[in-house]
Design a protein around this motif. Structure first.
Motif, mmCIF file in Angstrom:
data_model
loop_
_atom_site.group_PDB
_atom_site.id
_atom_site.type_symbol
_atom_site.label_atom_id
_atom_site.label_comp_id
_atom_site.label_asym_id
_atom_site.label_seq_id
_atom_site.Cartn_x
_atom_site.Cartn_y
_atom_site.Cartn_z
ATOM 1 N N ASN A 102 66.246 29.317 0.960
ATOM 2 C CA ASN A 102 65.002 29.790 0.058
ATOM 3 C C ASN A 102 64.296 28.421 -0.333
ATOM 4 O OD1 ASN A 102 65.220 32.591 0.198
ATOM 5 N ND2 ASN A 102 66.287 32.964 -1.621
ATOM 6 N N SER A 103 65.329 27.495 -0.885
ATOM 7 C CA SER A 103 64.733 26.075 -1.092
ATOM 8 C C SER A 103 64.414 25.410 0.181
ATOM 9 C CB SER A 103 66.135 25.246 -1.538
ATOM 10 O OG SER A 103 66.625 25.994 -2.593
ATOM 11 N N LYS A 106 60.957 26.948 0.551
ATOM 12 C CA LYS A 106 59.836 26.399 -0.586
ATOM 13 C C LYS A 106 59.469 24.970 -0.205
ATOM 14 C CE LYS A 106 59.787 25.887 -5.484
ATOM 15 N NZ LYS A 106 60.851 26.183 -6.849
ATOM 16 N N LYS A 109 57.020 24.842 2.797
ATOM 17 C CA LYS A 109 55.767 25.396 2.321
ATOM 18 C C LYS A 109 54.872 24.294 1.403
ATOM 19 C CE LYS A 109 56.497 30.353 2.450
ATOM 20 N NZ LYS A 109 56.635 31.346 1.727
ATOM 21 N N LYS A 110 55.470 23.733 0.492
ATOM 22 C CA LYS A 110 55.215 22.479 -0.192
ATOM 23 C C LYS A 110 54.613 21.370 0.741
ATOM 24 C CE LYS A 110 56.597 19.074 -3.515
ATOM 25 N NZ LYS A 110 57.598 18.664 -4.333
#
Length: 186
Positions: A102-103, A106, A109-110
């Motif tokens: 999940n990290s 995230k 995407k950033k």
């Protein structure tokens, strides 16, 4: 006495305004210089110019994106796994090793929003494209369960070898050449 203080304050304000104007006019030139320097394959100097431009005018359009790209590219050059040329994918994504999926998603995407060519249509810098490709490569390795397990295993072995080498060097005070599984078999 009051007039002297007021005049000094006004002079300081004018000097500050002039310096700020010079800084803002110098920043685009430094940004362009950073882009040109990168195109000549001088990443270290390009990063230096981009940092200087950012220091002078942090709000310059596209500069923070360019700085992010240069940092990713520098990380890729400076951090490889063991004796191989495999980049340290976690560091490219600015994550701790063995981070949760999940990290990884995230952070991907950033960074993808910052570096994606469609989002940066005003910038023609190749560095953004190169950094975007690296981020995509990092995500493709770390999001695939099998490739990630293989990569994590190699990373663990490399980290263990570094720890052993540091212990050996610390105990004997000299540099000792050590052969790892990957260099012995590869």
């Amino acid at each position: 006495m009051t007039t002297t203080v007021a005049a000094a304050t006004t002079t300081d304000a004018v000097n500050e305004f002039v310096e700020e104007s010079i800084s803002k006019s110098e920043s685009p030139r430094l940004k362009t210089l950073a882009e040109q320097t990168y195109s000549f394959s001088d990443l270290k100097s390009a990063l230096k110019y981009a940092k200087r431009a950012h220091r002078l005018c942090p709000t310059l359009h596209g500069l923070s994106d360019l700085l992010t790209a240069f940092k990713i590219l520098t990380t890729a050059v400076d951090n490889t796994i063991g004796a191989t040329t495999t980049p340290h994918w976690y560091k490219i994504l600015d994550l701790e090793p063995f981070s949760h999926i999940n990290s990884i998603k995230k952070q991907y995407k950033k960074l993808a929003l910052i570096l994606h060519p469609d989002k940066n249509s005003t910038s023609t810098c190749v560095a953004l494209e190169d950094a975007f490709k690296l981020v995509n490569d990092a995500f493709s390795v770390l999001s695939d369960k099998i490739r990630r397990k293989e990569y994590d295993m190699r990373l663990r072995i490399d980290m263990q070898c570094e720890a052993v080498a540091a212990t050996v060097v610390g105990n004997y005070g000299g540099v000792v050449a050590m052969e790892t599984f990957w260099t012995a078999c590869g």
